[in-house]
Design a protein around this motif. Structure first.
Motif, PDB file in Angstrom:
ATOM      1  N   PHE A 159      11.661   7.026  -7.611  1.00 38.08           N
ATOM      2  CA  PHE A 159      10.852   6.572  -8.744  1.00 38.08           C
ATOM      3  C   PHE A 159      11.335   5.221  -9.263  1.00 38.08           C
ATOM      4  O   PHE A 159      10.534   4.312  -9.491  1.00 38.08           O
ATOM      5  CB  PHE A 159      10.855   7.593  -9.884  1.00 38.08           C
ATOM      6  N   SER A 160      12.634   5.072  -9.449  1.00 37.41           N
ATOM      7  CA  SER A 160      13.143   3.822 -10.021  1.00 37.41           C
ATOM      8  C   SER A 160      12.905   2.657  -9.074  1.00 37.41           C
ATOM      9  O   SER A 160      12.544   1.566  -9.521  1.00 37.41           O
ATOM     10  CB  SER A 160      14.616   3.946 -10.399  1.00 37.41           C
ATOM     11  N   SER A 161      13.090   2.868  -7.787  1.00 37.83           N
ATOM     12  CA  SER A 161      12.848   1.789  -6.829  1.00 37.83           C
ATOM     13  C   SER A 161      11.390   1.356  -6.842  1.00 37.83           C
ATOM     14  O   SER A 161      11.090   0.174  -6.933  1.00 37.83           O
ATOM     15  CB  SER A 161      13.223   2.235  -5.413  1.00 37.83           C
ATOM     16  N   THR A 162      10.503   2.320  -6.757  1.00 31.39           N
ATOM     17  CA  THR A 162       9.081   1.968  -6.685  1.00 31.39           C
ATOM     18  C   THR A 162       8.538   1.481  -8.019  1.00 31.39           C
ATOM     19  O   THR A 162       7.561   0.743  -8.043  1.00 31.39           O
ATOM     20  CB  THR A 162       8.248   3.154  -6.169  1.00 31.39           C
ATOM     21  N   SER A 163       9.154   1.853  -9.118  1.00 29.47           N
ATOM     22  CA  SER A 163       8.710   1.359 -10.428  1.00 29.47           C
ATOM     23  C   SER A 163       8.968  -0.132 -10.572  1.00 29.47           C
ATOM     24  O   SER A 163       8.286  -0.811 -11.333  1.00 29.47           O
ATOM     25  CB  SER A 163       9.421   2.096 -11.561  1.00 29.47           C
ATOM     26  N   LEU A 164       9.952  -0.611  -9.877  1.00 26.04           N
ATOM     27  CA  LEU A 164      10.270  -2.026  -9.948  1.00 26.04           C
ATOM     28  C   LEU A 164       9.427  -2.847  -8.971  1.00 26.04           C
ATOM     29  O   LEU A 164       9.406  -4.068  -9.046  1.00 26.04           O
ATOM     30  CB  LEU A 164      11.764  -2.245  -9.684  1.00 26.04           C
ATOM     31  N   TRP A 165       8.743  -2.160  -8.058  1.00 22.35           N
ATOM     32  CA  TRP A 165       7.844  -2.832  -7.130  1.00 22.35           C
ATOM     33  C   TRP A 165       6.440  -2.783  -7.701  1.00 22.35           C
ATOM     34  O   TRP A 165       6.196  -2.301  -8.796  1.00 22.35           O
ATOM     35  CB  TRP A 165       7.862  -2.152  -5.767  1.00 22.35           C
ATOM     36  N   LYS A 166       5.485  -3.205  -6.917  1.00 24.76           N
ATOM     37  CA  LYS A 166       4.074  -3.139  -7.323  1.00 24.76           C
ATOM     38  C   LYS A 166       3.601  -1.690  -7.263  1.00 24.76           C
ATOM     39  O   LYS A 166       4.063  -0.907  -6.438  1.00 24.76           O
ATOM     40  CB  LYS A 166       3.194  -4.004  -6.417  1.00 24.76           C
ATOM     41  N   ASP A 167       2.640  -1.350  -8.113  1.00 17.73           N
ATOM     42  CA  ASP A 167       2.147   0.033  -8.205  1.00 17.73           C
ATOM     43  C   ASP A 167       1.651   0.608  -6.886  1.00 17.73           C
ATOM     44  O   ASP A 167       1.805   1.785  -6.637  1.00 17.73           O
ATOM     45  CB  ASP A 167       1.009   0.125  -9.226  1.00 17.73           C
ATOM     46  N   HIS A 168       1.034  -0.218  -6.051  1.00 16.76           N
ATOM     47  CA  HIS A 168       0.436   0.349  -4.836  1.00 16.76           C
ATOM     48  C   HIS A 168       1.470   0.967  -3.902  1.00 16.76           C
ATOM     49  O   HIS A 168       1.164   1.857  -3.145  1.00 16.76           O
ATOM     50  CB  HIS A 168      -0.423  -0.684  -4.103  1.00 16.76           C
ATOM     51  N   PHE A 169       2.714   0.513  -3.946  1.00 14.97           N
ATOM     52  CA  PHE A 169       3.744   1.118  -3.113  1.00 14.97           C
ATOM     53  C   PHE A 169       3.976   2.574  -3.517  1.00 14.97           C
ATOM     54  O   PHE A 169       4.138   3.425  -2.665  1.00 14.97           O
ATOM     55  CB  PHE A 169       5.071   0.366  -3.225  1.00 14.97           C
ATOM     56  N   LEU A 170       4.008   2.811  -4.803  1.00 17.04           N
ATOM     57  CA  LEU A 170       4.276   4.157  -5.295  1.00 17.04           C
ATOM     58  C   LEU A 170       3.256   5.145  -4.757  1.00 17.04           C
ATOM     59  O   LEU A 170       3.596   6.191  -4.222  1.00 17.04           O
ATOM     60  CB  LEU A 170       4.277   4.171  -6.823  1.00 17.04           C
ATOM     61  N   HIS A 171       1.993   4.823  -4.868  1.00 19.67           N
ATOM     62  CA  HIS A 171       0.941   5.749  -4.456  1.00 19.67           C
ATOM     63  C   HIS A 171       0.836   5.837  -2.934  1.00 19.67           C
ATOM     64  O   HIS A 171       0.541   6.892  -2.398  1.00 19.67           O
ATOM     65  CB  HIS A 171      -0.391   5.335  -5.067  1.00 19.67           C
ATOM     66  N   GLU A 172       1.110   4.751  -2.268  1.00 18.72           N
ATOM     67  CA  GLU A 172       1.000   4.700  -0.814  1.00 18.72           C
ATOM     68  C   GLU A 172       2.030   5.585  -0.137  1.00 18.72           C
ATOM     69  O   GLU A 172       1.765   6.251   0.845  1.00 18.72           O
ATOM     70  CB  GLU A 172       1.167   3.242  -0.371  1.00 18.72           C
ATOM     71  N   TRP A 173       3.249   5.623  -0.658  1.00 20.92           N
ATOM     72  CA  TRP A 173       4.348   6.324  -0.003  1.00 20.92           C
ATOM     73  C   TRP A 173       4.720   7.640  -0.655  1.00 20.92           C
ATOM     74  O   TRP A 173       5.466   8.425  -0.080  1.00 20.92           O
ATOM     75  CB  TRP A 173       5.585   5.437   0.013  1.00 20.92           C
ATOM     76  N   GLU A 174       4.251   7.899  -1.835  1.00 20.47           N
ATOM     77  CA  GLU A 174       4.732   9.055  -2.590  1.00 20.47           C
ATOM     78  C   GLU A 174       4.533  10.376  -1.859  1.00 20.47           C
ATOM     79  O   GLU A 174       5.454  11.191  -1.782  1.00 20.47           O
ATOM     80  CB  GLU A 174       4.061   9.101  -3.960  1.00 20.47           C
ATOM     81  N   GLU A 175       3.359  10.618  -1.326  1.00 21.30           N
ATOM     82  CA  GLU A 175       3.084  11.895  -0.664  1.00 21.30           C
ATOM     83  C   GLU A 175       3.991  12.091   0.553  1.00 21.30           C
ATOM     84  O   GLU A 175       4.561  13.164   0.746  1.00 21.30           O
ATOM     85  CB  GLU A 175       1.612  11.988  -0.257  1.00 21.30           C
ATOM     86  N   SER A 176       4.145  11.052   1.346  1.00 21.85           N
ATOM     87  CA  SER A 176       5.014  11.124   2.518  1.00 21.85           C
ATOM     88  C   SER A 176       6.470  11.352   2.096  1.00 21.85           C
ATOM     89  O   SER A 176       7.182  12.167   2.698  1.00 21.85           O
ATOM     90  CB  SER A 176       4.898   9.842   3.337  1.00 21.85           C
ATOM     91  N   PHE A 177       6.893  10.639   1.073  1.00 20.94           N
ATOM     92  CA  PHE A 177       8.259  10.807   0.567  1.00 20.94           C
ATOM     93  C   PHE A 177       8.488  12.247   0.118  1.00 20.94           C
ATOM     94  O   PHE A 177       9.488  12.876   0.466  1.00 20.94           O
ATOM     95  CB  PHE A 177       8.529   9.838  -0.589  1.00 20.94           C
ATOM     96  N   LEU A 178       7.550  12.783  -0.667  1.00 23.31           N
ATOM     97  CA  LEU A 178       7.692  14.154  -1.164  1.00 23.31           C
ATOM     98  C   LEU A 178       7.738  15.163  -0.022  1.00 23.31           C
ATOM     99  O   LEU A 178       8.611  16.034   0.005  1.00 23.31           O
ATOM    100  CB  LEU A 178       6.527  14.502  -2.098  1.00 23.31           C
TER     101      LEU A 178
END
Length: 191
Positions: A159-178
């Protein structure tokens, strides 16, 4: 109609996220909320009081207490998925608070202490869950506290890493990460 205190909290969080905690004045918060400075002081006493109230108001602990009390099904994969998704949902809703605490951590360590309280409470809920899973013979005997810390640190790190990046990274990778994270934990912890 939005309550005055909510207007003040929203204005403060918006300003603090954009400018940082230290750079924002009570006067600016009052102007942004369209209230007097005295109204801000009457509701929150100090700027730190505003921040502490925001953390308390948006605390994820009642949300997680409900999940652990009523939604756990005692299946490691399903439960860890629920906990992880709920964590990300909650953290995403409270991203402004997280970013403010991160931006100001060196100058205002007291901001982090406010955040740490919630994290410790969540860690204790996860420890209790892991301990119960071991007692139910649904999980290997292991140090429940260490596993809770590893699990939370993994979620927080993402969460902290992707919060510092652009929003689209969070949604793009979140499901795979989980999916991958839960799979790894289950392989390591299931009996």
């Amino acid at each position: 109609m939005q309550k005055t205190s909510d207007k003040i909290l929203h204005a403060a969080l918006t300003l603090m996220q954009d400018k940082g905690f230290q750079a924002v004045s009570i006067k600016e918060i009052a102007q942004q909320a369209d209230v007097s400075e005295m109204t801000v002081f009457r509701h929150f006493k100090t700027k730190m009081g505003v921040f502490e109230s925001a953390v308390e108001k948006f605390s994820y602990i009642p949300y997680f207490e409900e999940i652990f009390s009523n939604q756990i099904v005692w299946d490691l994969e399903k439960d860890l998925t629920l906990i992880a998704k709920s964590y990300f949902d909650s953290m995403n809703k409270n991203r402004a608070i997280f970013l403010i605490a991160i931006q100001e951590r060196s100058d205002f360590p007291e901001l982090n202490h406010v955040i740490v309280k919630n994290t410790m409470q969540l860690k204790n809920l996860i420890i209790a869950y892991f301990t119960s899973m071991q007692e139910k013979n649904q999980m290997k005997e292991t140090n429940a506290e260490a596993q809770a810390i590893i699990f939370l640190t993994t979620l927080y790190g993402y969460f902290s890493s992707t919060s510092l990046w652009k929003d689209h990274f969070l949604h793009e990778w979140e499901e795979s990460f989980l999916t991958n994270t839960i799979q790894l934990f289950c392989e390591a912890l299931k009996k």
